[in-house]
Design an enzyme around this catalytic site. Structure first.
Site, PDB file in Angstrom:
ATOM      1  N   LYS A 190      34.381   1.175  36.037  1.00  0.00           N
ATOM      2  CA  LYS A 190      35.390  -0.181  35.896  1.00  0.00           C
ATOM      3  C   LYS A 190      35.820  -0.582  34.474  1.00  0.00           C
ATOM      4  O   LYS A 190      36.990  -0.918  33.913  1.00  0.00           O
ATOM      5  CB  LYS A 190      34.771  -1.323  36.616  1.00  0.00           C
ATOM      6  CG  LYS A 190      35.636  -2.318  36.528  1.00  0.00           C
ATOM      7  CD  LYS A 190      37.131  -2.397  37.043  1.00  0.00           C
ATOM      8  CE  LYS A 190      37.767  -3.541  37.636  1.00  0.00           C
ATOM      9  NZ  LYS A 190      37.757  -4.731  36.722  1.00  0.00           N
ATOM     10  N   GLU A 197      43.791   0.322  31.179  1.00  0.00           N
ATOM     11  CA  GLU A 197      44.679  -0.615  31.729  1.00  0.00           C
ATOM     12  C   GLU A 197      45.267  -1.431  30.445  1.00  0.00           C
ATOM     13  O   GLU A 197      46.562  -1.691  30.381  1.00  0.00           O
ATOM     14  CB  GLU A 197      44.157  -1.631  32.609  1.00  0.00           C
ATOM     15  CG  GLU A 197      44.814  -2.767  33.126  1.00  0.00           C
ATOM     16  CD  GLU A 197      43.907  -3.937  33.879  1.00  0.00           C
ATOM     17  OE1 GLU A 197      43.771  -5.076  33.137  1.00  0.00           O
ATOM     18  OE2 GLU A 197      43.288  -3.400  34.862  1.00  0.00           O
TER      19      GLU A 197
END
Length: 328
Positions: A190, A197
């Site tokens: 993550k 991102e």
């Protein structure tokens, strides 16, 4: 199965709703009366008492924590370790640092308590779309929790299967969740996910900033262009190689507010970008784009550009994130 949800903010409350609506026995816990009252009014079970929360769970218990990383998570895990029994499970679904997971798991293990870390992506859209889950922990414990992952994840849906997978059984990754490895592995994946991102968002933001300034008086008059940014975003959603969910959200933001007047351009970072860059340093891996994107967020707090405002707009679209102090 039965699950307790700790932290009933934007994501935690929606995850409880999705699990309960999917047939699981759920109870929520939050310190904020308003968060608890909202769920109770909707017919879900929730409490502001941690002792009542723990008592409502049947052994072996499982509690999913959706609270901010750092102090709040440390406090919750410590409190659960004091109340849980051997065989119980603590699940950290927040944005914790993977090294903290390893340390907490070692502490919990001394009391016979299992620890699972779940990097959770989906933001405020997860209730409807489902959540992408990146999981770290012991194999038997993760397998025990699989019904929860199946319910929270998006499922295979209408997404076309990757070429070459047609002859294979549908894997958990195709359903939207993956056991990535031992404790810490879920949050490591993550962490890098969020680092990427940052880079993707920065690329979109800078590109649209170039469009925005294509009519600048500093340019020769014969090569000045007045571009319709909402329409370009919409165009790229359809058949372009740069299409993505982030672009979908960009198109929404630009349609709602083409000049982004509601945003100051101050872009926060939630930790994972910094940790990704640190991991790259530790591994001697060049990460030019991810590092530059992180530094751009630092710079945004000193001066604002159209690109900064678009970054803020994207963060609000996918995560409901509000700017510090509101728009300028």
């Amino acid at each position: 199965m039965e699950i307790g949800m700790i932290g009933l903010g934007r994501m935690g409350a929606n995850m409880l709703r999705r699990l309960a609506d999917g047939g699981h026995e759920c109870i929520g816990y939050d310190l904020e009366d308003a968060n608890v009252a909202t769920l109770v009014k909707e017919g879900y079970r929730a409490t502001t008492s941690l002792d009542a929360f723990v008592a409502a769970l049947s052994p072996p218990r499982a509690a999913w924590c959706m609270v901010p990383d750092g102090g709040p998570t440390e406090s919750v895990v410590r409190a659960l370790c004091e109340r849980f029994a051997p065989g119980d499970i603590i699940i950290d679904g927040g944005n914790s640092y993977f090294k903290d997971d390893v340390r907490r798991a070692d502490t919990a293990a001394k009391s016979g308590i299992h620890y699972v870390d779940v990097g959770t992506s989906g933001g405020v859209w997860g209730l409807e779309r489902g959540y992408c889950l990146m999981i770290g922990g012991e194999v038997p414990v993760v397998e025990r929790l699989q019904p929860l992952f199946e319910t929270l994840a998006p499922g295979i849906g209408a997404i076309e299967r990757t070429a070459g997978r047609a002859a294979q059984d549908v894997s958990p990754a195709e359903r939207g969740y993956l056991h990535c490895g031992p404790v810490g592995a879920g949050h490591f994946v993550k962490m890098v996910h969020n680092g990427i991102e940052y880079g993707l968002m920065q690329a979109y933001a800078e590109g649209f900033d170039i469009f925005r300034n294509a009519a600048s008086d500093a340019l020769p008059e014969n090569i000045r262009y007045e571009f319709d940014l909402p329409e370009i975003a919409e165009l790229w959603r359809r058949g372009s190689v740069v299409s993505s969910w982030l672009l979908d959200l960009t198109a929404i933001a630009l349609l709602e507010d083409p000049d982004l007047e509601a945003f100051s351009g101050q872009v926060s970072d939630s930790g994972e970008g910094r940790w990704t860059v640190q991991a790259a340093i530790d591994e001697a891996v060049p990460a030019h784009v991810l590092t530059a994107a992180l530094f751009a967020r630092f710079r945004s707090r000193q001066e604002s550009s159209y690109a900064d405002k678009l970054l803020s707009a994207m963060r609000k679209q996918f995560g409901g994130h509000q700017e510090p102090g509101g728009a300028r």
